[in-house]
Design an enzyme around this catalytic site. Structure first.
Site, short mmCIF file in Angstrom:
data_model
loop_
_atom_site.label_atom_id
_atom_site.label_comp_id
_atom_site.label_asym_id
_atom_site.label_seq_id
_atom_site.Cartn_x
_atom_site.Cartn_y
_atom_site.Cartn_z
N CYS A 108 0.78 -1.22 0.20
CA CYS A 108 -0.33 0.22 -0.35
C CYS A 108 0.75 1.05 0.07
CB CYS A 108 -0.72 0.16 1.17
SG CYS A 108 -2.37 -1.24 0.91
N HIS B 10 -3.93 6.95 1.48
CA HIS B 10 -3.85 6.11 0.25
C HIS B 10 -4.65 5.37 0.77
CE1 HIS B 10 -4.15 1.69 -0.21
NE2 HIS B 10 -4.05 1.40 0.90
N ASN C 254 -9.97 -0.99 -2.27
CA ASN C 254 -8.01 -0.25 -2.44
C ASN C 254 -7.68 -0.90 -3.05
OD1 ASN C 254 -5.70 -0.21 -1.02
ND2 ASN C 254 -6.48 -1.13 0.71
N1 COA Z 1 -19.17 -8.73 5.28
C1 COA Z 1 -20.33 -9.25 6.86
N2 COA Z 1 -19.56 -8.74 7.86
C2 COA Z 1 -17.91 -9.21 7.68
C3 COA Z 1 -17.25 -8.94 6.53
C4 COA Z 1 -18.07 -8.69 5.09
N3 COA Z 1 -17.33 -7.98 4.36
N4 COA Z 1 -16.17 -9.49 7.09
C5 COA Z 1 -16.26 -9.23 8.31
N5 COA Z 1 -17.47 -9.50 9.18
C6 COA Z 1 -17.44 -9.97 9.96
C7 COA Z 1 -16.29 -10.76 10.70
O1 COA Z 1 -16.19 -12.11 11.13
C8 COA Z 1 -17.58 -10.12 12.10
O2 COA Z 1 -18.37 -11.04 13.04
P1 COA Z 1 -18.10 -11.93 14.06
O3 COA Z 1 -18.01 -10.53 14.84
O4 COA Z 1 -19.03 -12.17 14.23
O5 COA Z 1 -16.85 -12.22 14.55
C9 COA Z 1 -17.60 -9.19 11.98
O6 COA Z 1 -17.95 -8.40 10.60
C10 COA Z 1 -16.41 -7.94 12.65
O7 COA Z 1 -15.01 -8.12 12.00
P2 COA Z 1 -13.84 -7.58 11.82
O8 COA Z 1 -12.97 -7.55 11.32
O9 COA Z 1 -13.96 -6.59 13.61
O10 COA Z 1 -14.57 -6.00 11.17
P3 COA Z 1 -13.85 -4.21 11.33
O11 COA Z 1 -14.60 -3.28 12.08
O12 COA Z 1 -12.56 -4.42 11.86
O13 COA Z 1 -13.74 -4.08 10.08
C11 COA Z 1 -12.38 -3.60 8.45
C12 COA Z 1 -13.46 -4.40 8.92
C13 COA Z 1 -11.27 -4.65 7.31
C14 COA Z 1 -13.14 -3.11 7.49
C15 COA Z 1 -10.94 -2.95 8.92
O14 COA Z 1 -10.55 -3.51 10.27
C16 COA Z 1 -9.95 -2.23 8.46
O15 COA Z 1 -10.31 -1.41 7.43
N6 COA Z 1 -9.04 -2.10 8.59
C17 COA Z 1 -7.87 -1.75 8.29
C18 COA Z 1 -7.13 -2.35 6.91
C19 COA Z 1 -6.46 -0.97 6.66
O16 COA Z 1 -6.11 -0.43 6.55
N7 COA Z 1 -5.03 -1.41 5.46
C20 COA Z 1 -3.64 -1.06 5.67
C21 COA Z 1 -3.62 -1.66 4.62
S1 COA Z 1 -4.55 -2.48 2.72
#
Ligand code: COA
Length: 334
Positions: A115, A261, A291
């Site tokens: 990234c 980014h 992304n």
């Molecule tokens: N659709 C529906 N539910 C989903 C899902 C999707 N696409 N992806 C995950 N879930 C569920 C998970 O299984 C989890 O369920 P549970 O609570 O029953 O276990 C719940 O949603 C929460 O998941 P979690 O991973 O904790 O969500 P989050 O709030 O952290 O959001 C991201 C996930 C990836 C959007 C977030 O963590 C993020 O943006 N992280 C940073 C990404 C980033 O900056 N990358 C940098 C460079 S690539």
């Protein structure tokens, strides 16, 4: 010593639009979850049978950047190509660009910094130009994610985020050292390498091992500890933007345009609030493209410029964070 200046910008994204509703037909997800957590409404995924790859999309974006720069292909002295999804394990996409665009036998390198790849690429090109070694450098960021994602419910935490696309720019010698790229700032923290990773195929885990493993081997799909990455991203984004401002004696309100980014709209909004920036001082297009990793900053920069949101004399800040962890910023006087 010289400065380097961006004199031409271009982007290319595949035609095929994949909406959140399209994804919910492949896996257990929904539009509301994706929009609420990430801000993404749709992304572009290369369609089966298309000729597009990271190198080919990069070449298409480059053609536009070269045309807009007003220089000729023969004037390009070097190629820097940022991608984590190269067409081949080796050689890198940079050499494909040399061939696809019919450039002179100039040098070409690939940057593997995910990234933050494009910010690293800008910094590398800037150093070559600063010392006078090269005058015009083609800098490309391109990713073809969609062929390597787990499109089942198992992969939903990662797959819904990523899109395909490419951007490119020409960086050129600027004699006035108060203009162009003023400084770049690069960092890494390898202890978190496995928090956001595609493990295989790698020289440690090659195809025979993947095929022979007793259980289904998922090491060739991206893995991300999303919450962990998110927490680090907001801290590192802020730090590296501040580092750039301080280096140039600037304050937060000197930022005319921040191009973060495009990892997650929530991260960009957090940074915007923290720096007290207005909506016209931050550019986001993750809603349309998801992304696109090493392509995201250059696609966003190109669109901001195309929409007339960047003017001569503006202080433009590029900032990125991602797998590695790696992060970086570039402070540019446009
Ligand atoms: N659709 C529906 N539910 C989903 C899902 C999707 N696409 N992806 C995950 N879930 C569920 C998970 O299984 C989890 O369920 P549970 O609570 O029953 O276990 C719940 O949603 C929460 O998941 P979690 O991973 O904790 O969500 P989050 O709030 O952290 O959001 C991201 C996930 C990836 C959007 C977030 O963590 C993020 O943006 N992280 C940073 C990404 C980033 O900056 N990358 C940098 C460079 S690539």
């Amino acid at each position: 010593m010289y400065n380097s200046k961006i004199i031409g910008l271009g982007k290319y994204v595949p035609e095929n639009v994949v909406t959140n509703d399209d994804l919910s037909k492949m896996m257990d997800t929904n539009d509301a979850w994706i929009q609420e957590r990430t801000g993404i409404q749709e992304r572009r995924w290369i369609e089966n049978g298309s000729e597009d790859t990271s190198a080919i999309m990069g070449a298409k974006a480059s053609e536009i950047a070269i045309e807009r720069s007003g220089i000729n292909k023969e004037d390009i002295d070097f190629i820097v190509f940022a991608t984590m999804t190269p067409d081949y394990y080796f050689p890198g996409c940079g050499v494909q660009i040399q061939e696809l665009l019919g450039l002179n036998n100039v040098g070409a390198i690939d940057i593997r910094n995910q990234c933050s790849g494009f910010v690293y690429a800008v910094s590398v090109a800037d150093q070559f130009i600063k010392t006078g070694m090269y005058k015009n450098i083609l800098v490309v960021g391109a990713e073809y994610h969609s062929n390597g994602l787990d499109k089942t419910t198992r992969g939903r935490g990662v797959t819904v985020i990523f899109g395909d696309g490419a951007g490119a720019c020409i960086m050129s010698r600027e004699e006035d050292t108060t203009k162009g790229v003023l400084s770049t700032h690069l960092h890494s923290e390898g202890k978190y390498a496995e928090k956001l990773i595609v493990e295989s195929p790698s020289i440690r885990h090659w195809v025979p091992q993947i095929l022979e493993s007793e259980e289904e081997d998922l090491s060739y799909f991206p893995y991300m500890d999303g919450t962990f990455v998110f927490k680090h991203a907001v801290v590192r984004f802020s730090e590296v933007i501040m580092e750039g401002l301080m280096k140039n004696g600037m304050q937060k309100d000197d930022i005319d345009m921040l191009i973060p980014h495009q990892a997650n709209l929530r991260i960009a909004q957090f940074i915007q609030k923290k720096f007290g920036l207005g909506d016209d001082q931050v550019f986001n297009n993750i809603m349309k493209y998801g992304n696109t990793t090493a392509a995201s900053v250059i696609i966003a920069l190109t669109e901001a410029w195309e929409e007339g949101k960047i003017k001569e004399g503006d202080n433009v800040v590029l900032a990125a964070f991602g797998s590695g962890f790696t992060w970086g910023s570039a402070i540019i006087k446009w």
